[in-house]
Design a protein around this motif. Structure first.
Motif, PDB file in Angstrom:
ATOM      1  N   THR A 239     111.140  25.939  22.432  1.00 21.64           N
ATOM      2  CA  THR A 239     110.729  27.201  23.047  1.00 21.64           C
ATOM      3  C   THR A 239     111.514  27.407  24.336  1.00 21.64           C
ATOM      4  O   THR A 239     111.527  26.529  25.201  1.00 21.64           O
ATOM      5  CB  THR A 239     109.224  27.203  23.359  1.00 21.64           C
ATOM      6  OG1 THR A 239     108.486  26.900  22.171  1.00 21.64           O
ATOM      7  CG2 THR A 239     108.784  28.552  23.897  1.00 21.64           C
TER       8      THR A 239
ATOM      9  N   GLU B   9     110.615  35.301  25.212  1.00 27.73           N
ATOM     10  CA  GLU B   9     110.356  33.950  24.720  1.00 27.73           C
ATOM     11  C   GLU B   9     110.892  33.827  23.305  1.00 27.73           C
ATOM     12  O   GLU B   9     110.582  34.641  22.434  1.00 27.73           O
ATOM     13  CB  GLU B   9     108.860  33.618  24.729  1.00 27.73           C
ATOM     14  CG  GLU B   9     108.578  32.191  24.249  1.00 27.73           C
ATOM     15  CD  GLU B   9     107.104  31.905  24.019  1.00 27.73           C
ATOM     16  OE1 GLU B   9     106.467  31.364  24.935  1.00 27.73           O
ATOM     17  OE2 GLU B   9     106.610  32.229  22.919  1.00 27.73           O
TER      18      GLU B   9
ATOM     19  N   SER C   4      93.071  32.140  26.960  1.00 26.60           N
ATOM     20  CA  SER C   4      94.318  31.725  27.612  1.00 26.60           C
ATOM     21  C   SER C   4      94.052  30.575  28.575  1.00 26.60           C
ATOM     22  O   SER C   4      93.238  30.701  29.497  1.00 26.60           O
ATOM     23  CB  SER C   4      94.948  32.903  28.354  1.00 26.60           C
ATOM     24  OG  SER C   4      96.172  32.529  28.924  1.00 26.60           O
TER      25      SER C   4
ATOM     26  N   LEU D 243     102.618  34.321  30.032  1.00 28.37           N
ATOM     27  CA  LEU D 243     103.605  33.250  30.207  1.00 28.37           C
ATOM     28  C   LEU D 243     103.550  32.696  31.621  1.00 28.37           C
ATOM     29  O   LEU D 243     104.539  32.735  32.361  1.00 28.37           O
ATOM     30  CB  LEU D 243     105.003  33.782  29.891  1.00 28.37           C
ATOM     31  CG  LEU D 243     105.166  34.541  28.564  1.00 28.37           C
ATOM     32  CD1 LEU D 243     106.594  35.017  28.393  1.00 28.37           C
ATOM     33  CD2 LEU D 243     104.746  33.659  27.390  1.00 28.37           C
TER      34      LEU D 243
ATOM     35  N   ARG E 131     112.290  30.328  27.521  1.00 30.00           N
ATOM     36  CA  ARG E 131     111.802  31.533  28.169  1.00 30.00           C
ATOM     37  C   ARG E 131     112.817  32.035  29.188  1.00 30.00           C
ATOM     38  O   ARG E 131     113.473  31.239  29.872  1.00 30.00           O
ATOM     39  CB  ARG E 131     110.455  31.272  28.848  1.00 30.00           C
ATOM     40  CG  ARG E 131     109.309  31.029  27.872  1.00 30.00           C
ATOM     41  CD  ARG E 131     108.012  30.703  28.602  1.00 30.00           C
ATOM     42  NE  ARG E 131     106.899  30.535  27.657  1.00 30.00           N
ATOM     43  CZ  ARG E 131     105.669  30.170  27.994  1.00 30.00           C
ATOM     44  NH1 ARG E 131     105.388  29.939  29.275  1.00 30.00           N
ATOM     45  NH2 ARG E 131     104.721  30.038  27.087  1.00 30.00           N
TER      46      ARG E 131
ATOM     47  N   ARG F 288     111.021  31.065  20.132  1.00 23.88           N
ATOM     48  CA  ARG F 288     110.482  29.801  19.619  1.00 23.88           C
ATOM     49  C   ARG F 288     111.049  29.543  18.237  1.00 23.88           C
ATOM     50  O   ARG F 288     110.916  30.373  17.335  1.00 23.88           O
ATOM     51  CB  ARG F 288     108.957  29.827  19.575  1.00 23.88           C
ATOM     52  CG  ARG F 288     108.346  28.580  18.927  1.00 23.88           C
ATOM     53  CD  ARG F 288     106.845  28.524  19.111  1.00 23.88           C
ATOM     54  NE  ARG F 288     106.508  28.327  20.515  1.00 23.88           N
ATOM     55  CZ  ARG F 288     105.257  28.271  20.970  1.00 23.88           C
ATOM     56  NH1 ARG F 288     104.229  28.413  20.127  1.00 23.88           N
ATOM     57  NH2 ARG F 288     105.012  28.080  22.251  1.00 23.88           N
TER      58      ARG F 288
ATOM     59  N   GLN G  11     100.656  26.413  26.148  1.00 29.45           N
ATOM     60  CA  GLN G  11     101.408  25.210  26.480  1.00 29.45           C
ATOM     61  C   GLN G  11     100.441  24.159  26.998  1.00 29.45           C
ATOM     62  O   GLN G  11      99.652  24.421  27.898  1.00 29.45           O
ATOM     63  CB  GLN G  11     102.479  25.493  27.540  1.00 29.45           C
ATOM     64  CG  GLN G  11     103.769  26.056  26.967  1.00 29.45           C
ATOM     65  CD  GLN G  11     104.892  26.004  27.987  1.00 29.45           C
ATOM     66  OE1 GLN G  11     104.698  26.285  29.156  1.00 29.45           O
ATOM     67  NE2 GLN G  11     106.081  25.640  27.545  1.00 29.45           N
TER      68      GLN G  11
ATOM     69  N   THR H 103     109.771  37.102  21.262  1.00 30.01           N
ATOM     70  CA  THR H 103     108.784  38.005  21.841  1.00 30.01           C
ATOM     71  C   THR H 103     109.301  38.559  23.162  1.00 30.01           C
ATOM     72  O   THR H 103     109.717  37.799  24.043  1.00 30.01           O
ATOM     73  CB  THR H 103     107.447  37.285  22.081  1.00 30.01           C
ATOM     74  OG1 THR H 103     107.050  36.581  20.903  1.00 30.01           O
ATOM     75  CG2 THR H 103     106.365  38.279  22.467  1.00 30.01           C
TER      76      THR H 103
ATOM     77  N   PHE I 278     100.936  31.556  22.616  1.00 29.49           N
ATOM     78  CA  PHE I 278     101.854  31.230  23.709  1.00 29.49           C
ATOM     79  C   PHE I 278     101.361  30.037  24.520  1.00 29.49           C
ATOM     80  O   PHE I 278     101.838  29.793  25.625  1.00 29.49           O
ATOM     81  CB  PHE I 278     102.012  32.442  24.639  1.00 29.49           C
ATOM     82  CG  PHE I 278     102.433  33.698  23.926  1.00 29.49           C
ATOM     83  CD1 PHE I 278     103.755  33.925  23.589  1.00 29.49           C
ATOM     84  CD2 PHE I 278     101.489  34.656  23.563  1.00 29.49           C
ATOM     85  CE1 PHE I 278     104.133  35.073  22.925  1.00 29.49           C
ATOM     86  CE2 PHE I 278     101.859  35.810  22.895  1.00 29.49           C
ATOM     87  CZ  PHE I 278     103.186  36.019  22.572  1.00 29.49           C
TER      88      PHE I 278
END
Length: 498
Positions: free
Chosen positions: A191, A37, A252, A77, A193, A39, A409, A6, A407
């Motif tokens: 993953t 990112e 989120s 992110l 980034r 994954r 975490q 992404t 996304f």
């Protein structure tokens, strides 16, 4: 096995779909400014046999690495950790077959990981945390994951596959790495980034499902306050001949708070240094919920907090602290650094922003203590202390399902001390000088160049002291016992008189 790549850019940097070149085995396009990112999701059968053996004895494993270099990111992110190597682990049972296997595997993959076994080197997390949390925690400073990149190339790529090697070697320039395994799901997720910067739109496929997204933050209709929206282009390599437009939203867990913070040790540091954290704003980020600011620190074994000192309400108030919410156990207050096997300590502090007035900046102070370090040449050693993670914890709408965020975490260490519905608004770190999120402290130690005089002086003092004691005792030992000699005749006289 499947891959998802992404690119997330600013809304004004959209890519013209006509500039994308899509084939059965790759997607390419112009250079854009975006965060990236990658994954990779693998089943157990896709892994080497030694990793399969390790994970079959594991209930949960989260390996997280964050770079110490200052970088910029974009929504969504925004999850943060103190720089370094973090590990959260739960064995499948309380009686593991071989407790040293995990540390050996970490050393093989990442290099010099200073742990011997979970029982000796890890700290135990409290049982009252949520069911999604782990049992053990470990941390150590780690500047780079380049060794892991080389290990991954040897493990995952054949000698003739240059494309695979080039793609994996990019890990050495990542800003964060996340390796997660959950026995319930049965998949291993890797993953990585990269920060918001110029990125080349180039994604090759490796004969498994590869999905590529080029997205930016957007506001779909009926967007809820706890939600974020994204729009852009999606492409499945080998399946799509052209990108498909998309627009979606999701709750989120990690958001971005306005302002920034810096952290430094007050001078002079001495053996009891004070970490000062300065924030730019006192405004809570969410107007629709109750929020409180926090600082989460992971400290190597060379420096530690005193939980008894941080339990003093008057001291906390004088430092703009509300409470010590968590400190890892045990914390030995006396042991020198070189005698410890435990990795160090983690603390979660609730901060107390000023309420009487709203200053542009406000500071908190965290009192810490240095351990005695091993002797060295020159009489000084430098230790590196990572920046803390600073965030606001806000109550989200009850029933919010953050796991629907692609996304998301979780299991970051501090999130286990809050309700599952808590949203975290992260404050950006901004070092006052340089771009490293590290504070360096110079610690005085025994100078090996001068220690020989200490040894000789100590030996000489012992010999002189022993000689002085003997010299003082000799006259007493040589003197005759006059009292005993005078008593005998007196006894004889008494016998005659009777």
């Amino acid at each position: 096995m499947r891959q998802r790549t992404t690119f997330i850019h600013r809304p004004g940097d959209a890519v013209d779909p006509a500039l994308l070149q899509i084939s059965a085995d790759s997607l390419s396009g112009p250079v854009i400014k975006a965060a990236r990112e990658d994954r990779l999701t693998l089943a157990l059968d896709d892994l080497p046999s030694e990793l399969q053996t390790l994970l079959r004895d594991t209930r949960k494993l989260h390996i997280r690495w964050a770079s110490s270099r200052l970088s910029e990111s974009v929504s969504p992110l925004f999850s943060t950790l103190p720089p370094g190597f973090h590990l959260f682990y739960s064995p499948l049972s309380s009686t593991g077959k071989d407790t040293q296997t995990l540390c050996e595997a970490l050393s093989t993959a990442f290099g010099d990981v200073d742990c011997s076994s979970p029982e000796e080197s890890f700290t135990t997390l409290p049982h009252e945390r949520s069911s999604r949390s782990t049992t053990f925690q470990y941390f150590q400073p780690l500047e780079s994951v380049s060794k892991f990149a080389r290990y991954a190339v040897k493990t995952a790529c054949s000698a003739a596959d240059e494309s695979c090697a080039a793609q994996v070697e990019r890990l050495s320039k990542a800003s964060s790495l996340d390796i997660s395994y959950d026995a319930i799901v049965g998949d291993l997720k890797i993953t990585a980034r990269w920060p918001y910067q110029a990125q080349t739109l180039r994604v090759p496929t490796q004969q498994y499902r590869t999905e590529v997204g080029i997205l930016a933050e957007d506001k779909p209709p009926n967007l809820e306050p706890q939600e974020l929206g994204l729009s852009g282009l999606l492409t499945v390599l080998g399946q799509d001949s052209a990108p498909s437009p998309t627009l979606f939203s999701f709750p989120s867990r990690h958001r971005h708070a306005e302002g920034s913070f810096s952290a430094k040790f007050l001078s002079p540091t001495g053996m009891h240094p004070t970490l000062q954290i300065t924030l730019e704003s006192t405004e809570q980020p969410s107007k629709d919920s109750t929020c409180s600011p926090y600082a989460y620190l992971t400290l190597p074994r060379s420096i530690f907090p005193d939980k008894y000192q941080l339990a003093d309400d008057l001291l906390l108030a004088s430092k703009n602290l509300t409470a010590l919410r968590y400190v890892s156990q045990p914390v030995d207050l006396e042991a020198p650094e070189y005698a410890m096997k435990l990795w160090g300590s983690a603390i979660l502090l609730e901060l107390s922003p000023p309420t009487a007035e709203k200053p542009k900046q406000w500071s908190v102070e965290v009192p810490l203590h240095l351990r005695y370090l091993a002797p060295s040449q020159g009489g000084y050693q430098d230790i590196d202390i990572p920046y803390p993670a600073v965030f606001w914890a806000c109550e989200a709408v009850e029933g919010t399902q953050f796991a629907t965020n692609p996304f998301d975490q979780a299991s970051l260490g501090y999130d286990g001390f809050f309700e599952p519905s808590t949203a975290f608004w992260h404050v950006d770190p901004r070092p006052s000088t340089g771009e490293q999120l590290i504070n360096r402290v110079t610690v005085p130690v025994l100078d090996l160049d001068k220690s020989k005089w200490v040894n000789r002086g100590t030996a000489a003092a012992i010999i002189i002291g022993f000689a002085w004691i003997v010299w003082k005792l000799l006259p007493g030992l040589a003197r005759p016992n006059n009292k005993g000699e005078a008593a005998r005749p007196a006894n004889t006289e008494n016998k005659k008189m009777r």
